[in-house]
Scaffold this motif. Structure first.
Motif, PDB file in Angstrom:
ATOM      1  N   GLY A   1       0.814  -1.213   0.000  1.00  0.00           N
ATOM      2  CA  GLY A   1       0.000   0.000   0.000  1.00  0.00           C
ATOM      3  C   GLY A   1       0.843   1.256   0.000  1.00  0.00           C
ATOM      4  O   GLY A   1       2.066   1.218  -0.114  1.00  0.00           O
ATOM      5  N   GLU A   2       0.163   2.388   0.141  1.00  0.00           N
ATOM      6  CA  GLU A   2       0.856   3.671   0.186  1.00  0.00           C
ATOM      7  C   GLU A   2       0.059   4.674   1.002  1.00  0.00           C
ATOM      8  O   GLU A   2      -1.137   4.483   1.258  1.00  0.00           O
ATOM      9  CB  GLU A   2       1.128   4.204  -1.222  1.00  0.00           C
ATOM     10  N   GLY A   3       0.724   5.730   1.403  1.00  0.00           N
ATOM     11  CA  GLY A   3       0.079   6.788   2.179  1.00  0.00           C
ATOM     12  C   GLY A   3      -0.537   6.268   3.453  1.00  0.00           C
ATOM     13  O   GLY A   3       0.099   5.562   4.222  1.00  0.00           O
ATOM     14  N   ASN A   4      -1.806   6.589   3.646  1.00  0.00           N
ATOM     15  CA  ASN A   4      -2.507   6.206   4.872  1.00  0.00           C
ATOM     16  C   ASN A   4      -3.052   4.777   4.798  1.00  0.00           C
ATOM     17  O   ASN A   4      -3.768   4.349   5.688  1.00  0.00           O
ATOM     18  CB  ASN A   4      -3.645   7.195   5.141  1.00  0.00           C
ATOM     19  N   ASP A   5      -2.717   4.057   3.722  1.00  0.00           N
ATOM     20  CA  ASP A   5      -3.215   2.697   3.528  1.00  0.00           C
ATOM     21  C   ASP A   5      -2.060   1.703   3.441  1.00  0.00           C
ATOM     22  O   ASP A   5      -2.104   0.762   2.659  1.00  0.00           O
ATOM     23  CB  ASP A   5      -4.078   2.648   2.257  1.00  0.00           C
ATOM     24  N   ARG A   6      -1.027   1.915   4.239  1.00  0.00           N
ATOM     25  CA  ARG A   6       0.140   1.039   4.220  1.00  0.00           C
ATOM     26  C   ARG A   6      -0.010  -0.056   5.265  1.00  0.00           C
ATOM     27  O   ARG A   6      -0.689   0.106   6.271  1.00  0.00           O
ATOM     28  CB  ARG A   6       1.415   1.822   4.506  1.00  0.00           C
ATOM     29  N   SER A   7       0.703  -1.161   5.031  1.00  0.00           N
ATOM     30  CA  SER A   7       0.766  -2.252   5.994  1.00  0.00           C
ATOM     31  C   SER A   7       2.017  -3.069   5.713  1.00  0.00           C
ATOM     32  O   SER A   7       2.674  -2.880   4.696  1.00  0.00           O
ATOM     33  CB  SER A   7      -0.486  -3.134   5.902  1.00  0.00           C
ATOM     34  N   ILE A   8       2.309  -3.967   6.638  1.00  0.00           N
ATOM     35  CA  ILE A   8       3.399  -4.921   6.449  1.00  0.00           C
ATOM     36  C   ILE A   8       2.772  -6.306   6.452  1.00  0.00           C
ATOM     37  O   ILE A   8       2.011  -6.648   7.362  1.00  0.00           O
ATOM     38  CB  ILE A   8       4.444  -4.844   7.588  1.00  0.00           C
ATOM     39  N   LYS A   9       3.090  -7.084   5.445  1.00  0.00           N
ATOM     40  CA  LYS A   9       2.665  -8.482   5.407  1.00  0.00           C
ATOM     41  C   LYS A   9       3.869  -9.319   5.819  1.00  0.00           C
ATOM     42  O   LYS A   9       4.947  -9.192   5.242  1.00  0.00           O
ATOM     43  CB  LYS A   9       2.192  -8.858   4.005  1.00  0.00           C
ATOM     44  N   THR A  10       3.686 -10.142   6.822  1.00  0.00           N
ATOM     45  CA  THR A  10       4.774 -10.958   7.335  1.00  0.00           C
ATOM     46  C   THR A  10       4.191 -12.263   7.865  1.00  0.00           C
ATOM     47  O   THR A  10       3.021 -12.561   7.626  1.00  0.00           O
ATOM     48  CB  THR A  10       5.578 -10.183   8.412  1.00  0.00           C
ATOM     49  N   GLY A  11       4.963 -13.012   8.570  1.00  0.00           N
ATOM     50  CA  GLY A  11       4.451 -14.257   9.121  1.00  0.00           C
ATOM     51  C   GLY A  11       5.439 -14.901  10.068  1.00  0.00           C
ATOM     52  O   GLY A  11       6.596 -14.502  10.164  1.00  0.00           O
TER      53      GLY A  11
END
Length: 160
Positions: free
Chosen positions: A48-58
């Protein structure tokens, strides 16, 4: 007198030499969190970008996301993050089963999401300077333990 001055100078100098460099605290900066995860052997994909970012991990065979919260409109200066994952079992636990599980388990907030799937999340407050990397990784270890336990519960076979 000279001996006392030299002793004081040696002690004072040793204080400067022995002082460790202060590590930078982990804040709700997703770029920094992704770097910390990489440093500890985790995969961390920024999405994502801006105010819609996240980290996908596990970890432990389960994927989860890290979401920033209480951010400015442009997605900066966030105050906390949330670890989140949901499961898609063949048959979801009932509300009564979810309540019993929640009553017996201290960490993690669980619920049935909008699709009726069991979900778990845990918020980490990183306001006012954040927390040490060691404490952040300790919180991640808690998250791993509660996620594995919840996954076993959520994905258990249920008779129809």
């Amino acid at each position: 007198m000279l001996k006392q001055c030299l002793s004081f100078s040696v002690v004072a100098a040793s204080l400067f030499i022995a002082t460790p460099t202060l590590a930078k605290n982990v804040t709700a900066d997703l770029d920094q969190i992704a770097e910390v995860l990489h440093d500890h052997g985790y995969q961390a994909k920024l999405e994502g970008e801006g105010n819609d970012r996240s980290i996908k991990t596990g970890m432990a065979g389960y994927t989860f996301v890290i979401l920033p919260f209480s951010c400015e409109d442009d997605g900066t200066d966030c105050k906390s993050v949330q670890f989140y994952t949901a499961f898609d079992p063949e048959k979801s636990p009932t509300l009564e089963e979810m309540n019993s599980y929640a009553a017996a388990n201290r960490f993690g907030r669980i619920y049935l999401d909008h699709e009726g799937d069991p979900a778990i999340e845990m918020d980490i407050d990183l306001e006012a300077g954040g927390m040490s990397e060691a404490l952040f990784m300790d919180n991640l270890a808690y998250w791993e333990a509660i996620t594995v336990s919840f996954a076993e519960f959520a994905l258990a076979d249920r008779d129809e």
